[in-house]
Design an enzyme around this catalytic site. Structure first.
Site, PDB file in Angstrom:
ATOM      1  N   ASP A 488      15.200 -36.447 -24.003  1.00 21.26           N
ATOM      2  CA  ASP A 488      15.664 -35.257 -23.282  1.00 21.26           C
ATOM      3  C   ASP A 488      15.057 -35.233 -21.879  1.00 21.26           C
ATOM      4  O   ASP A 488      14.107 -35.981 -21.568  1.00 21.26           O
ATOM      5  CB  ASP A 488      15.235 -34.015 -24.080  1.00 21.26           C
ATOM      6  N   MET A 489      15.567 -34.347 -21.027  1.00 25.73           N
ATOM      7  CA  MET A 489      15.113 -34.254 -19.626  1.00 25.73           C
ATOM      8  C   MET A 489      15.605 -32.908 -19.105  1.00 25.73           C
ATOM      9  O   MET A 489      16.788 -32.748 -18.881  1.00 25.73           O
ATOM     10  CB  MET A 489      15.778 -35.411 -18.884  1.00 25.73           C
ATOM     11  N   ASP A 553      24.806 -28.588 -24.395  1.00 25.29           N
ATOM     12  CA  ASP A 553      24.150 -27.664 -25.326  1.00 25.29           C
ATOM     13  C   ASP A 553      25.117 -26.612 -25.819  1.00 25.29           C
ATOM     14  O   ASP A 553      24.795 -25.860 -26.732  1.00 25.29           O
ATOM     15  CB  ASP A 553      22.976 -26.954 -24.624  1.00 25.29           C
TER      16      ASP A 553
END
Ligand code: DGJ
Length: 739
Positions: A488-489, A553
């Site tokens: 993730d980032m 998301d």
């Protein structure tokens, strides 16, 4: 095939359905000649050898209209350029009495030679050593240009994938002198489109609304799509489709396309001249670009993947998908043939992780047919919420007092693979890592450090930081039997101060790629998902070292129809992770039926993100039945050709089909996003089927709902979903029968 005619000094790149041609003129300038689909009936090996012509004959307008194959700053400063550089040394020949002033910022490139080689590599090509599905060698044209008086050599590279009409372009720049050269702008390619090719399709968005497609007429002047970030970014994505307005549609007309294989600060600038000539510079974003080429130093840029489709936007997408599936995504020969069905606990438990809770979810997931169980954020250091812990990649005893292994063992015993979330480029100020190394983050000395989600970006310009992150992740993977990481980032760069200076915009990406590649080399069975607050790092560069991407998301099925359609313009379904989550969306607060959630998620790599503890036995049985059905559809969804039969932007409904390469099976998927009463949706004739085959059309329960020839299906479609209301959807499997 690459064809060179020495008499006319013409280069032709001859591809399955298209031709790309350039020529060297009498002054040694390399000029673009033509690029487009081959006219019907023209022989496949026929090159262009004509000289082309200038649009204007008035000599003083020549620099405006000359189609330099790679444009440079100097003799023309009026337009966007692919290369701008500063020289600190004086050329040997100066006019008598000329007073020198430095630096000199004039680059003129002239033909210096060429070679045709097999499989040259662009910059930042994967180094993990894992194969792609197709690995046959490809011809690459390396065209050398040099400045007659300055110590600069530029090699334009063209690697051909003829069966998909794709050319990968990149450049190599070499300082052949003894003093440093400052490069201020560097594109991977300069492009020229036929006059009037000025309708652009691109995507824009933000967190939870990625990949919203829009079509627009290019203005006179410059329109750029770009990101000023160290990741690919959400605002837009580095690909484009371009056509003459009104002359292309989903399955018809000539459509040019391009996509960058790079996840750092990028820009694709389109410039429409007063002549309606459309040019493009695609590559590093020049906004804070800096590249110092020391004496003798060479820089190789990443590639831009280019092509032209005579079959509309759909043909452009299918070419890009096939290219990504065959030539970009790593496909270890002993790896899974298809992306596994995933369970991710993020939306079920968020930071509320316990061994018992995750074990219970894993057991329920396995019973449904899930194949990969992934624990998300919160398992490490002091990470009990998003205020602390990033950087401390050690299993937290507060969460897993007996360590992670009991959970991993149980997941494996249940027959699933085990996955774990990490966010390696980040640090919370409240972490042991930051307390030990407060100087390891991007910042300018004495200036504020802006936090986003309470976190700062590590300075990947420091080799010791990249080394440290690699070691931590390597130890984690060595100590635990982890099959998959979700990388993730979750923030953008501010105060981009790095020990690497302006090179950080490239070096951050290079560092991320290097860590991923080294990990894949060390752990050949490791699978990686790229996530950056959802779909913030999706491009052909990251796809070269990951197996799948987290598209958004936003798991609201209605929004997702649109997001996935935008994604599908450039990227393949195999890599598109899509979860089924709760009846009331956590992102939008709106309801959607289970059928729609599954029908939309089954268009990509299926994942489940619901809280399985909240589901009744009947609902769990329904989930299991959908998952079993998906496993039947999966080879076609993940490996077939996509046809967008009705686009949500036009119809309020999205109808797509995936067709297996041998056309024996297909998947039909319809999902209504918005519906006005009184509106009748037209049928959606299929595409890509075998007209002579007879297909039985079955639903999830194996019930045959229709039977017809490919010819009939492609003329009329499948009856039954035309008059349905909002939120209606269905997924059907088509199988060719022998009668
Ligand atoms: C952002 C991701 O997109 C989510 O899926 C989840 O992993 C969170 N980060 C965790 O912090």
């Amino acid at each position: 095939m690459i064809h060179f005619d020495p008499a006319t000094r013409t280069f032709n790149l001859l591809l399955a359905a298209s031709v790309y041609a350039m020529r060297v003129d009498d002054e040694g300038r390399l000029l673009h000649l033509s690029w487009g689909p081959r006219p019907a009936g023209a022989p496949a090996d026929a090159p262009l050898t004509g000289p082309g012509f200038e649009i204007f004959t008035r000599h003083d307008e020549l620099p405006l209209t000359l189609r330099y194959e790679f444009s440079t700053f100097g003799d023309s400063a009026l337009q966007e350029v692919g290369l701008k550089a500063q020289f600190q040394s004086l050329p040997q020949q100066m006019a008598p009495g000329e007073a020198p002033h430095l630096p000199i910022r004039d680059v003129r490139l002239r033909y210096a030679g060429h070679e045709i080689v097999l499989d040259a590599e662009p910059g930042l090509a994967p180094t993990h050593g894992q194969p792609t599905a197709v690995a046959s060698p490809r011809e690459t044209l390396r065209l050398r240009l040099s400045d007659p008086v300055q110590p600069l050599e530029v090699t334009l590279c063209y690697r051909l994938t003829p069966e998909h009409d794709i050319i990968e372009r990149w450049v190599e720049v070499v300082n052949t002198g003894s003093e440093a050269i400052e490069v201020e702008t560097l594109a991977f390619a300069t492009l020229h489109f036929p006059n009037g090719t000025n309708e652009l399709t691109s995507v824009s968005g933000w967190w939870i609304r990625e990949f919203i497609a829009a079509r627009e007429r290019l203005p006179a002047g410059v329109r750029s799509i770009e990101q000023k970030t160290v990741q690919t970014g959400h605002y837009t994505n580095p690909f484009f489709l371009l056509n003459r307005p009104g002359q292309a549609w989903e399955e018809t007309g000539d459509v040019y396309f391009g996509a960058l294989a790079f996840s750092g600060a990028w820009r694709i600038a389109f410039e429409q001249l007063h002549t309606l000539d459309v040019r493009c510079q695609a590559g590093y974003n020049p906004f804070d670009f800096g590249l110092t080429l020391a004496a003798g130093e060479r820089h190789v840029t990443p590639a831009v993947v280019l092509g032209v489709s005579p079959e509309g936007w759909g043909g452009a997408s299918r070419r890009l998908h096939a290219f990504a599936l065959e030539r970009v995504l790593p496909m270890p020969s002993d790896g899974p043939a298809f992306r596994p069905v995933l369970y991710n606990s993020w939306e079920a438990t968020y930071f509320d992780l316990t061994l018992e809770g995750q074990t219970a979810l894993a057991r329920k997931a396995a019973a449904l047919g899930v194949e990969l169980f992934c624990v998300d954020d919160g398992w490490f250091g002091g990470r009990r919420d998003d205020h602390a812990g990033l950087g401390d990649w050690r299993v937290s005893p507060d969460v897993f007092p007996t360590g992670l292994d009991p959970l991993i063992d149980e997941v494996h015993r249940l027959g699933m693979q085990f996955g774990l979330w990490v966010e390696p480029e980040m640090v919370n100020p409240d972490s042991d890592l930051y307390r030990a190394h407060p100087d390891w983050v991007l910042h300018f000395a004495g200036r504020p450090r802006t936090e986003s989600r309470y976190q700062l970006l590590l300075d990947f310009g420091r080799p010791e930081v990249v080394g440290h992150i690699y070691t931590l992740l390597h130890d984690l993977l060595e100590r635990h039997a982890i099959d998959f990481i979700k990388w993730d980032m979750n923030r953008y760069a501010t105060e981009p101060g790095s020990v690497a200076g302006q090179a950080i915009w490239r070096q951050h990406t290079a560092g991320v790629y290097a860590v991923m590649d080294r990990l894949r080399r060390a752990f050949p069975h490791l699978q990686i998902e790229s996530c950056a607050s959802g779909g913030g790092r999706i491009d052909l560069g990251i796809l070269g070292r990951t197996d799948q991407v987290w598209t958004s998301d936003n798991t609201d099925a209605f929004d997702r129809i649109r997001i996935q359609e935008g994604y599908s313009l450039a990227y393949p379904a195999r890599a598109m992770e899509a979860w089924v989550t709760h009846p009331i969306s956590h992102q939008t607060g709106l309801p959607s039926p289970l059928s729609l959630r599954f029908d939309v998620a089954m268009r990509g790599g299926l994942g489940i993100g619901s809280n399985l503890n909240e589901l009744s036995e009947a609902e769990l049985a329904d989930y299991a039945s959908y998952i079993a059905f998906y496993k039947r559809l999966r080879p076609v969804v993940q490996g077939g050709r996509l046809y967008r039969l009705q686009r949500v932007e036009e119809y309020g409904a999205s109808v797509i089909a995936y067709v297996a390469p041998d056309r024996r099976t297909a998947v039909y998927s319809a999902a209504v996003a918005s519906y006005l009463q009184g509106w009748l949706r037209p049928p959606a004739p299929l595409r890509g089927l075998d007209p002579n085959a007879v297909y039985r059309v079955v639903d999830r329960h194996g019930v045959e709902v229709y039977r017809a020839s490919g010819f009939e299906l492609m003329m009329t479609g499948i009856p039954g979903d035309a008059a349905r209301g909002a939120s209606s959807s269905r997924t059907l499997l088509l199988e060719a029968t022998d009668q």
